[in-house]
Design a protein around this motif. Structure first.
Motif, PDB file in Angstrom:
ATOM      1  N   ASN A 152     -29.336  25.802 -11.464  1.00 38.11           N
ATOM      2  CA  ASN A 152     -29.406  26.882 -10.492  1.00 38.11           C
ATOM      3  C   ASN A 152     -27.981  27.102  -9.986  1.00 38.11           C
ATOM      4  O   ASN A 152     -27.248  26.132  -9.751  1.00 38.11           O
ATOM      5  CB  ASN A 152     -30.316  26.511  -9.321  1.00 38.11           C
ATOM      6  N   LEU A 153     -27.599  28.347  -9.814  1.00 41.56           N
ATOM      7  CA  LEU A 153     -26.234  28.663  -9.387  1.00 41.56           C
ATOM      8  C   LEU A 153     -26.251  29.507  -8.120  1.00 41.56           C
ATOM      9  O   LEU A 153     -27.173  30.302  -7.916  1.00 41.56           O
ATOM     10  CB  LEU A 153     -25.490  29.403 -10.506  1.00 41.56           C
ATOM     11  N   LEU A 156     -25.218  32.272   2.344  1.00 39.94           N
ATOM     12  CA  LEU A 156     -25.651  32.415   0.965  1.00 39.94           C
ATOM     13  C   LEU A 156     -25.637  33.880   0.575  1.00 39.94           C
ATOM     14  O   LEU A 156     -26.235  34.725   1.246  1.00 39.94           O
ATOM     15  CB  LEU A 156     -27.051  31.830   0.795  1.00 39.94           C
ATOM     16  N   LEU A 157     -24.943  34.196  -0.512  1.00 42.42           N
ATOM     17  CA  LEU A 157     -24.834  35.576  -0.988  1.00 42.42           C
ATOM     18  C   LEU A 157     -25.799  35.842  -2.142  1.00 42.42           C
ATOM     19  O   LEU A 157     -26.541  36.820  -2.133  1.00 42.42           O
ATOM     20  CB  LEU A 157     -23.408  35.864  -1.443  1.00 42.42           C
ATOM     21  N   PHE A 158     -25.738  35.012  -3.152  1.00 48.21           N
ATOM     22  CA  PHE A 158     -26.560  35.196  -4.348  1.00 48.21           C
ATOM     23  C   PHE A 158     -26.982  33.834  -4.880  1.00 48.21           C
ATOM     24  O   PHE A 158     -26.290  32.842  -4.684  1.00 48.21           O
ATOM     25  CB  PHE A 158     -25.771  35.917  -5.461  1.00 48.21           C
ATOM     26  N   GLN A 190     -22.235  30.098 -16.402  1.00 46.34           N
ATOM     27  CA  GLN A 190     -21.186  30.969 -15.894  1.00 46.34           C
ATOM     28  C   GLN A 190     -21.779  31.916 -14.863  1.00 46.34           C
ATOM     29  O   GLN A 190     -22.807  32.562 -15.097  1.00 46.34           O
ATOM     30  CB  GLN A 190     -20.571  31.782 -17.052  1.00 46.34           C
ATOM     31  N   PHE A 191     -21.093  31.991 -13.724  1.00 46.30           N
ATOM     32  CA  PHE A 191     -21.577  32.826 -12.635  1.00 46.30           C
ATOM     33  C   PHE A 191     -20.393  33.625 -12.116  1.00 46.30           C
ATOM     34  O   PHE A 191     -19.334  33.058 -11.834  1.00 46.30           O
ATOM     35  CB  PHE A 191     -22.153  31.943 -11.525  1.00 46.30           C
ATOM     36  N   ALA A 234     -21.770  27.035  -6.158  1.00 48.91           N
ATOM     37  CA  ALA A 234     -22.455  25.748  -6.167  1.00 48.91           C
ATOM     38  C   ALA A 234     -23.510  25.733  -7.261  1.00 48.91           C
ATOM     39  O   ALA A 234     -23.973  26.784  -7.707  1.00 48.91           O
ATOM     40  CB  ALA A 234     -23.092  25.462  -4.809  1.00 48.91           C
ATOM     41  N   TRP A 235     -23.879  24.554  -7.680  1.00 50.52           N
ATOM     42  CA  TRP A 235     -24.958  24.414  -8.640  1.00 50.52           C
ATOM     43  C   TRP A 235     -25.922  23.335  -8.154  1.00 50.52           C
ATOM     44  O   TRP A 235     -25.568  22.450  -7.394  1.00 50.52           O
ATOM     45  CB  TRP A 235     -24.432  24.094 -10.036  1.00 50.52           C
TER      46      TRP A 235
END
Lengths: 112, 116
Positions: free
Chosen positions: B32-33, B46-48, B73-74, B92-93
């Motif tokens: 999860n990113l 938190l944005l996305f 990749q984000f 973050a992941w």
């Protein structure tokens, strides 16, 4: 998502034990409690996580009472390098929306 | 072991210019990113977040967008930056749902963005 309340700031001296308490009255059954540490211009770093009772690792201890409506992060014998912002978060168990809400945290200032 | 990279480390951009921040994760699959923004002296917003390739959830309506072209990749983008976009951007992941950890996120080094 459960909201958390923690003191804005705390002061301590080197060698003392520091306890930072966080309130989370609306914590859900499957929520875990997690604490992060953040130094200036760095990303937060995971410190400790727990569900109930007491959890201890090499860095800190986390005390959670039976009703789980609060938790206390305990840092033994702090040093100057422990000066940072500490965030308390509660988050749900696994699901499609695995999100954490970061509040403003507690700024811990350790003095010599 | 897992590592997370962000670049650039710092960026100064004029108002109205485009933005592209990149985040990559190594040593794990199907993470999860997340993208967060932190204003000076404030907590993280938190944005996305993304649970898979092409799957993006937005938390705050704004002139920013995110994409996940590959599993690890984000990318955070903007077509036209605003002054209010200045801040510290963190990627973050967290492990895929069902893993051993629960809601533990691991953060990158961050990008300091200044919009002038």
């Amino acid at each position: 998502l459960a909201k958390t309340t923690q003191p804005i700031s705390m002061d301590s001296y080197e060698g003392q034990e520091v306890n930072i308490t966080c309130s989370h009255n609306n914590i859900a059954t499957n929520d875990y409690i997690t604490w992060y540490q953040q130094f200036p211009s760095q990303g937060p770093r995971f410190i400790i996580q727990g569900y109930k009772t007491k959890v201890t690792n090499e860095v800190a201890s986390l005390f959670i009472p039976a009703d789980r409506k609060s938790s206390t992060l305990s840092l033994p014998r702090v040093s100057l390098s422990d000066t940072a912002v500490y965030y308390c978060l509660v988050g749900r168990g696994w699901g499609a929306t695995n999100k954490l809400i970061f509040g403003t945290g507690t700024l811990l200032a350790v003095q010599p | 072991s897992q590592t997370i990279h962000q670049w650039p480390a710092t960026l100064v951009q004029p108002v109205g210019s485009p933005l592209s921040l990149e985040c990559t994760v190594e040593g794990t699959s199907n993470p999860n990113l997340y993208w967060y923004r932190q204003a000076a002296g404030r907590g993280l917003q938190l944005l996305f977040y993304s649970v898979g390739i092409g799957q993006i959830s937005s938390e705050v309506p704004q002139n920013l967008s995110a994409s996940r072209p590959q599993d690890r990749q984000f990318i955070l983008s903007s077509k036209k930056l605003l002054l209010s976009d200045s801040g510290f951007y963190l990627c973050a992941w967290s492990p895929l749902a069902g893993g051993e950890s629960t809601d533990t996120q691991y953060f990158g080094p961050g990008t300091r963005l200044t919009v002038l």
